[in-house]
Design a protein around this motif. Structure first.
Motif, PDB file in Angstrom:
ATOM      1  N   THR A 120      -2.518   8.438  -4.573  1.00  0.00           N
ATOM      2  CA  THR A 120      -1.994   7.171  -4.053  1.00  0.00           C
ATOM      3  C   THR A 120      -2.881   6.005  -4.492  1.00  0.00           C
ATOM      4  O   THR A 120      -2.379   4.931  -4.832  1.00  0.00           O
ATOM      5  N   THR A 121      -4.200   6.214  -4.511  1.00  0.00           N
ATOM      6  CA  THR A 121      -5.118   5.178  -4.973  1.00  0.00           C
ATOM      7  C   THR A 121      -4.863   4.836  -6.438  1.00  0.00           C
ATOM      8  O   THR A 121      -4.865   3.660  -6.826  1.00  0.00           O
ATOM      9  N   ALA A 122      -4.607   5.865  -7.242  1.00  0.00           N
ATOM     10  CA  ALA A 122      -4.303   5.634  -8.657  1.00  0.00           C
ATOM     11  C   ALA A 122      -2.992   4.859  -8.808  1.00  0.00           C
ATOM     12  O   ALA A 122      -2.873   3.976  -9.668  1.00  0.00           O
ATOM     13  N   VAL A 162      -5.525  14.165  -9.345  1.00  0.00           N
ATOM     14  CA  VAL A 162      -6.386  13.013  -9.105  1.00  0.00           C
ATOM     15  C   VAL A 162      -7.112  13.183  -7.782  1.00  0.00           C
ATOM     16  O   VAL A 162      -6.513  13.036  -6.709  1.00  0.00           O
ATOM     17  N   GLY A 163      -8.386  13.518  -7.847  1.00  0.00           N
ATOM     18  CA  GLY A 163      -9.146  13.748  -6.624  1.00  0.00           C
ATOM     19  C   GLY A 163      -8.905  15.135  -6.071  1.00  0.00           C
ATOM     20  O   GLY A 163      -8.014  15.859  -6.515  1.00  0.00           O
ATOM     21  N   PRO A 164      -9.686  15.555  -5.064  1.00  0.00           N
ATOM     22  CA  PRO A 164      -9.494  16.875  -4.457  1.00  0.00           C
ATOM     23  C   PRO A 164      -8.120  16.990  -3.812  1.00  0.00           C
ATOM     24  O   PRO A 164      -7.728  16.148  -3.005  1.00  0.00           O
ATOM     25  N   LYS A 165      -7.372  18.028  -4.208  1.00  0.00           N
ATOM     26  CA  LYS A 165      -6.008  18.254  -3.704  1.00  0.00           C
ATOM     27  C   LYS A 165      -5.083  17.069  -3.989  1.00  0.00           C
ATOM     28  O   LYS A 165      -4.069  16.885  -3.321  1.00  0.00           O
ATOM     29  N   ILE A 199      -1.176   0.060   7.211  1.00  0.00           N
ATOM     30  CA  ILE A 199      -1.439   0.225   5.781  1.00  0.00           C
ATOM     31  C   ILE A 199      -2.037   1.592   5.488  1.00  0.00           C
ATOM     32  O   ILE A 199      -1.614   2.294   4.553  1.00  0.00           O
ATOM     33  N   ILE A 200      -3.027   2.008   6.300  1.00  0.00           N
ATOM     34  CA  ILE A 200      -3.657   3.319   6.093  1.00  0.00           C
ATOM     35  C   ILE A 200      -2.626   4.432   6.240  1.00  0.00           C
ATOM     36  O   ILE A 200      -2.572   5.382   5.441  1.00  0.00           O
ATOM     37  N   ASN A 201      -1.768   4.331   7.267  1.00  0.00           N
ATOM     38  CA  ASN A 201      -0.750   5.358   7.465  1.00  0.00           C
ATOM     39  C   ASN A 201       0.284   5.356   6.351  1.00  0.00           C
ATOM     40  O   ASN A 201       0.754   6.423   5.929  1.00  0.00           O
ATOM     41  N   ALA A 202       0.669   4.157   5.866  1.00  0.00           N
ATOM     42  CA  ALA A 202       1.644   4.092   4.778  1.00  0.00           C
ATOM     43  C   ALA A 202       1.100   4.767   3.521  1.00  0.00           C
ATOM     44  O   ALA A 202       1.817   5.525   2.848  1.00  0.00           O
ATOM     45  N   LEU A 203      -0.180   4.536   3.229  1.00  0.00           N
ATOM     46  CA  LEU A 203      -0.797   5.176   2.064  1.00  0.00           C
ATOM     47  C   LEU A 203      -0.861   6.691   2.240  1.00  0.00           C
ATOM     48  O   LEU A 203      -0.598   7.454   1.303  1.00  0.00           O
ATOM     49  N   TRP A 204      -1.186   7.132   3.438  1.00  0.00           N
ATOM     50  CA  TRP A 204      -1.249   8.568   3.702  1.00  0.00           C
ATOM     51  C   TRP A 204       0.134   9.199   3.621  1.00  0.00           C
ATOM     52  O   TRP A 204       0.297  10.313   3.105  1.00  0.00           O
ATOM     53  N   LEU A 205       1.159   8.492   4.119  1.00  0.00           N
ATOM     54  CA  LEU A 205       2.508   9.055   4.137  1.00  0.00           C
ATOM     55  C   LEU A 205       3.068   9.235   2.727  1.00  0.00           C
ATOM     56  O   LEU A 205       3.882  10.130   2.492  1.00  0.00           O
ATOM     57  N   VAL A 206       2.655   8.369   1.782  1.00  0.00           N
ATOM     58  CA  VAL A 206       3.072   8.561   0.388  1.00  0.00           C
ATOM     59  C   VAL A 206       2.570   9.906  -0.124  1.00  0.00           C
ATOM     60  O   VAL A 206       3.315  10.675  -0.740  1.00  0.00           O
ATOM     61  N   TYR A 207       1.306  10.191   0.146  1.00  0.00           N
ATOM     62  CA  TYR A 207       0.725  11.484  -0.268  1.00  0.00           C
ATOM     63  C   TYR A 207       1.373  12.629   0.487  1.00  0.00           C
ATOM     64  O   TYR A 207       1.736  13.659  -0.097  1.00  0.00           O
TER      65      TYR A 207
END
Length: 349
Positions: free
Chosen positions: A77-79, A69-72, A43-51
């Protein structure tokens, strides 16, 4: 880190036994902990890969990518998750409601189970099976059924056509995918994934089996429904394929499952052809799990690079390429590998 992984697993088993659990229940509880840890990693990697994909796309196409949204743009992805969670999952009136909701719930199951045999480093596989490759191919194929379930349950002609194209694509490319590995199995004489990695201590298989590497990599990209093989979502032809009727978090699960498939494709490519956790150039002072992640993210970058460089191919071109190019070449590679092994045996090497 590898020893820490083994020590934690051993400590958990001892703790479960001290709690009065039988050996069977202790092993079951330990397996549940491993599954949850792998799920968290996915899950963490999937969220990172979207960004990461948005940044890679922005770089290749001379766009900034997310930067508000957020730094850089790190919280973009959180939004997106907040937006998708707030949306209603609308179920079509004539859809099969049970299968319609079951498909996105099950889409993570095959990759999660496959990751159980993927070694993240030396002695860092959740389950070290002697038939790990057979297990990998058997479980990876189940995604085809889930995509078909989603298209059929939607009771939408676009969804049904999209799921049919997914099934045709995945079945077509699974054949060269499987056959491309035969050369490695012939060289190592093992179906154990960890043993295959250890067999690459002297030379990675990308140098011994370069044709197999190309076939395997192309087929894995097609299996993940990534461009230029993303026919499931040909917007100009079938809208969003099997996902047409899905919205909110139901669609998000399919979306994240694609990145999970990309992660799995990168892990298997790095494991089978790039030496897995083995360090190149004798740089053994860097832990093996770090080398594994470096190789994995290098392959992920290549997969993203391909998506934002090449256009989608037509369905007839995709099928012709799979059946008329990849399949014959993969079979020929097996024959050439067999001849080469026989020559080496005759020469006494």
């Amino acid at each position: 880190m590898e020893n820490l992984f083994v020590n934690i697993a051993g400590s958990l088993r001892i703790m479960f036994e001290h709690m009065g659990l039988s050996p069977l229940l202790s092993d079951t509880a330990l397996m549940v902990v491993k599954i949850l840890a792998i799920l968290l990693f996915i899950i963490i990697n999937a969220l990172w890969l979207v960004y990461m994909e948005r940044k890679v796309a922005g770089y290749i196409q001379c766009r900034p990518g997310p930067n508000r949204v957020g730094p850089k743009g790190l919280l973009q992805t959180t939004a997106d998750i907040g937006k998708l969670m707030s949306k209603e999952v609308v179920i079509p009136k004539s859809a099969d409601k049970v299968l319609f909701l079951l498909a996105p719930a099950l889409i993570f199951t095959p990759p999660l189970l496959v990751f159980m045999v993927v070694p993240f480093g030396e002695n860092m596989a959740a389950v070290d099976l002697n038939i790990g490759l057979v297990y990998f191919f058997a479980l990876a194929s189940l995604s085809t059924v889930i995509f078909w379930m989603a298209g059929w349950a939607s009771n939408n002609k676009y969804s049904l056509l999209g799921s049919m194209r997914v099934v045709a694509q995945m079945v077509s490319y699974e054949l060269p995918l499987i056959i491309s590995i035969f050369g490695i199995v012939m060289i190592t004489g093992s179906l154990n994934i960890s043993e295959i990695v250890r067999s690459q201590e002297n030379m990675w298989f990308i140098f011994l089996q370069p044709v197999a590497f190309l076939i395997f990599f192309i087929a894995m990209v097609a299996e993940a429904n990534r461009a230029p093989f993303d026919l499931a979502e040909g917007e100009s032809e079938i809208i969003a394929g099997p996902f047409t009727e899905y919205g909110g978090m139901a669609f998000a699960l399919f979306f994240l499952a694609e990145y999970t498939s990309v992660l799995l494709a990168a892990f298997m490519t790095a494991t089978l052809f790039l030496g897995g956790w083995l360090a190149p150039f004798g740089l053994t002072f860097i832990p093996g799990w770090i080398w594994m992640l470096i190789k994995v993210y290098l392959m992920i970058y290549v997969i993203m690079w391909l998506r934002w460089t090449f256009p989608r191919i037509r369905v007839d071109q995709l099928m012709n390429f799979g059946w008329k190019v990849l399949l014959p070449v993969s079979v020929a590679n097996v024959f050439v590998t067999g001849i080469g092994l026989k020559v080496f045996q005759m020469m006494g090497w």
